[in-house]
Design an enzyme around this catalytic site. Structure first.
Site, PDB file in Angstrom:
ATOM      1  N   ARG A  58      12.336   7.427  19.941  1.00 35.55           N
ATOM      2  CA  ARG A  58      13.547   7.713  19.037  1.00 35.55           C
ATOM      3  C   ARG A  58      13.521   7.089  17.744  1.00 35.55           C
ATOM      4  NH1 ARG A  58      17.613   5.063  23.560  1.00 35.55           N
ATOM      5  NH2 ARG A  58      15.704   3.711  23.746  1.00 35.55           N
ATOM      6  N   SER A  59      13.210   5.958  17.641  1.00 38.01           N
ATOM      7  CA  SER A  59      13.300   5.232  16.329  1.00 38.01           C
ATOM      8  C   SER A  59      12.187   5.624  15.099  1.00 38.01           C
ATOM      9  CB  SER A  59      13.234   3.664  16.238  1.00 38.01           C
ATOM     10  OG  SER A  59      12.170   3.234  16.951  1.00 38.01           O
ATOM     11  N   ASP A 167      17.012   8.266  25.738  1.00 35.07           N
ATOM     12  CA  ASP A 167      15.515   7.967  25.737  1.00 35.07           C
ATOM     13  C   ASP A 167      14.723   9.203  26.327  1.00 35.07           C
ATOM     14  OD1 ASP A 167      13.040   6.927  25.438  1.00 35.07           O
ATOM     15  OD2 ASP A 167      13.488   4.944  26.102  1.00 35.07           O
TER      16      ASP A 167
END
Length: 200
Positions: A58-59, A167
């Site tokens: 995700r990041s 996630d």
């Protein structure tokens, strides 16, 4: 309790090869040059750190989506963008293939990116620490100890419908994660433009 299965670790850096950073190998050379240029002109760069559990799904997706948005707007030289993990589980590992494939569908490369962990000093260096979910915020605060300057938020807290970003390591749904990340990045950029008076 579920545990993430990690892939084979490699040497821990954020960007490899010729791209070296002015801070823990987190930004490309052009970013470093832009920082020096802005410093000479007295312009404060806006520094943003995207944070998730492992820094492989995700990041980094948010980091490179936001970089792409800034470049298309012609304002990337005003920003320092990075991403990191709260855990040590994936440190040194490359971006997850699912994130890599999804971003490539939109012409966005994550070449050279490897997972790094959030450090206490990052709180002093960055203006915004943007988590993907509430649990990330709990873990961020364990590292930084306190958020006295109110820098820590969820990315989708800037959207019309604040919520966590699931996630995809667990859900397998990288399409949904991408849509949520894009929504959050667009609304966060609107917030920055309004708050910091950024024009093209």
């Amino acid at each position: 309790m579920m545990h993430r299965k990690t892939t084979k670790n490699v040497r821990c850096t954020s960007y490899k090869g010729k791209e070296k950073s002015c801070s823990r190998l987190k930004c490309a050379p052009q970013t470093c040059y832009a920082q020096r240029a802005c410093a000479r002109m007295g312009i404060k760069m806006i520094k943003i750190m995207f944070v998730c559990l492992g820094n492989i799904c995700r990041s980094p997706m948010a980091e490179f989506v936001f970089r792409d948005m800034l470049e298309k707007e012609g304002i990337s030289d005003r920003f320092v963008i990075a991403s990191c993990a709260t855990s040590t589980e994936e440190i040194g590992n490359p971006v997850h293939p699912g994130t890599k494939r999804k971003l490539m569908e939109h012409g966005i490369s994550v070449e050279g990116k490897h997972a790094v962990q959030l450090q206490r000093k990052d709180y002093d260096e960055y203006d915004y620490l943007l988590a993907m979910e509430e649990r990330n915020i709990v873990n961020i605060k364990r590292i930084i100890k306190e958020d006295s300057e109110h820098k820590v938020h969820r990315l989708l807290d800037f959207s019309e419908f604040p919520r966590d970003i699931a996630d995809p390591w667990y859900t397998g749904n990288f399409d949904k994660t991408y849509d949520d990340v894009v929504e959050g990045c667009k609304d966060f950029l609107k917030f920055l433009k309004a708050t910091h008076g950024i024009n093209q």
